[in-house]
Design a protein around this motif. Structure first.
Motif, mmCIF file in Angstrom:
data_model
loop_
_atom_site.group_PDB
_atom_site.id
_atom_site.type_symbol
_atom_site.label_atom_id
_atom_site.label_comp_id
_atom_site.label_asym_id
_atom_site.label_seq_id
_atom_site.Cartn_x
_atom_site.Cartn_y
_atom_site.Cartn_z
ATOM 1 N N GLN A 1 4.530 2.205 -7.402
ATOM 2 C CA GLN A 1 3.684 1.466 -6.678
ATOM 3 C C GLN A 1 4.460 1.790 -4.820
ATOM 4 O OE1 GLN A 1 6.655 -1.914 -6.476
ATOM 5 N NE2 GLN A 1 4.572 -3.125 -6.088
ATOM 6 N N VAL A 2 5.334 2.780 -5.396
ATOM 7 C CA VAL A 2 5.772 3.318 -3.850
ATOM 8 C C VAL A 2 4.658 4.137 -3.792
ATOM 9 C CG1 VAL A 2 7.528 4.338 -2.170
ATOM 10 C CG2 VAL A 2 7.759 2.913 -4.199
ATOM 11 N N PHE A 3 4.274 5.015 -4.022
ATOM 12 C CA PHE A 3 3.191 6.239 -4.669
ATOM 13 C C PHE A 3 1.651 5.252 -3.779
ATOM 14 C CE2 PHE A 3 1.403 10.032 -6.516
ATOM 15 C CZ PHE A 3 1.915 10.712 -5.559
ATOM 16 N N SER A 4 1.953 4.981 -4.166
ATOM 17 C CA SER A 4 0.566 3.595 -3.984
ATOM 18 C C SER A 4 0.306 3.299 -2.217
ATOM 19 C CB SER A 4 0.222 2.461 -4.339
ATOM 20 O OG SER A 4 -0.151 3.081 -5.868
ATOM 21 N N HIS A 5 1.727 3.150 -2.271
ATOM 22 C CA HIS A 5 1.953 2.443 -0.281
ATOM 23 C C HIS A 5 2.056 3.328 0.092
ATOM 24 C CE1 HIS A 5 3.251 -0.149 2.357
ATOM 25 N NE2 HIS A 5 4.237 0.461 2.910
ATOM 26 N N HIS A 6 2.709 4.614 -0.089
ATOM 27 C CA HIS A 6 2.594 5.919 1.347
ATOM 28 C C HIS A 6 1.590 6.882 1.126
ATOM 29 C CE1 HIS A 6 6.795 4.959 2.126
ATOM 30 N NE2 HIS A 6 7.231 4.816 1.103
ATOM 31 N N CYS A 7 0.864 6.729 -0.693
ATOM 32 C CA CYS A 7 -0.206 8.071 -0.184
ATOM 33 C C CYS A 7 -1.551 7.213 -1.115
ATOM 34 C CB CYS A 7 0.162 9.189 -1.363
ATOM 35 S SG CYS A 7 1.593 10.143 -0.195
ATOM 36 N N MET A 11 -3.955 8.222 -3.848
ATOM 37 C CA MET A 11 -3.820 7.206 -5.713
ATOM 38 C C MET A 11 -5.321 7.064 -5.997
ATOM 39 S SD MET A 11 -0.940 7.266 -7.070
ATOM 40 C CE MET A 11 -0.717 6.074 -8.372
ATOM 41 N N GLY A 12 -6.010 6.265 -4.552
ATOM 42 C CA GLY A 12 -7.179 5.428 -5.090
ATOM 43 C C GLY A 12 -8.019 6.728 -5.959
ATOM 44 N N PRO A 13 -8.578 7.811 -5.316
ATOM 45 C CA PRO A 13 -9.323 8.528 -6.755
ATOM 46 C C PRO A 13 -9.088 8.086 -7.868
ATOM 47 C CG PRO A 13 -9.138 9.447 -4.365
ATOM 48 C CD PRO A 13 -7.802 8.809 -4.276
#
Length: 141
Positions: A1-7, A11-13
């Motif tokens: 979740q943190v990774f999705s927020h910051h990057c 994470m999207g691809p």
């Protein structure tokens, strides 16, 4: 979740790649995508690390058909053993540990993950084999 927020651009691809995997996708492509997704912390249908461990543990003299039969027999063994496990005195819910003393509450998840890994190795339909597992269990009692 943190990774999705910051990057989110990273994470999207990866999330899009996991969305395009279907049962018809080549097994090596599927495992590569799931390995990438697992490394990024995205849950996957098949655990690529478990697939690699089980695939590397094949015995030298056996054929792929023989290994496949052993995987099917493992599911039959588990299906037939469920009533015995359920009648075990340790299969009583313990409120202190919020589970069962013999960890039988983990069995369903273990069956799903190990079956998915085994039948991914053999390039078979996981859903079909799990339905057969339920039919064997239902016929047994």
């Amino acid at each position: 979740q943190v990774f999705s927020h910051h990057c989110p651009f990273l994470m999207g691809p990866i999330e899009c790649l996991t969305d395009i995997v279907t049962p018809d996708t080549d097994i090596q492509v599927t495992l590569s995508i799931f390995e990438l997704a697992s490394a990024a912390g995205i849950p996957c249908e098949v655990d690529p690390a478990l697939v690699n461990v089980l695939a590397s543990g094949k015995t030298d003299g056996s054929s792929p058909e023989e290994d496949y039969k052993v995987a099917c027999l493992l599911l039959v063994f588990v299906a037939v053993s469920l009533p015995l496990l359920a009648s075990d005195p340790a299969s009583v819910y313990n409120t202190e540990v919020d589970g069962y003393n013999n960890n039988i509450h983990c069995l369903a998840k273990a069956i799903i993950h190990v079956s998915a890994a085994l039948f991914t190795i053999h390039n078979k339909n996981i859903e079909t084999h799990l339905k057969e597992f339920l039919l064997v269990r239902a016929a047994g009692g």
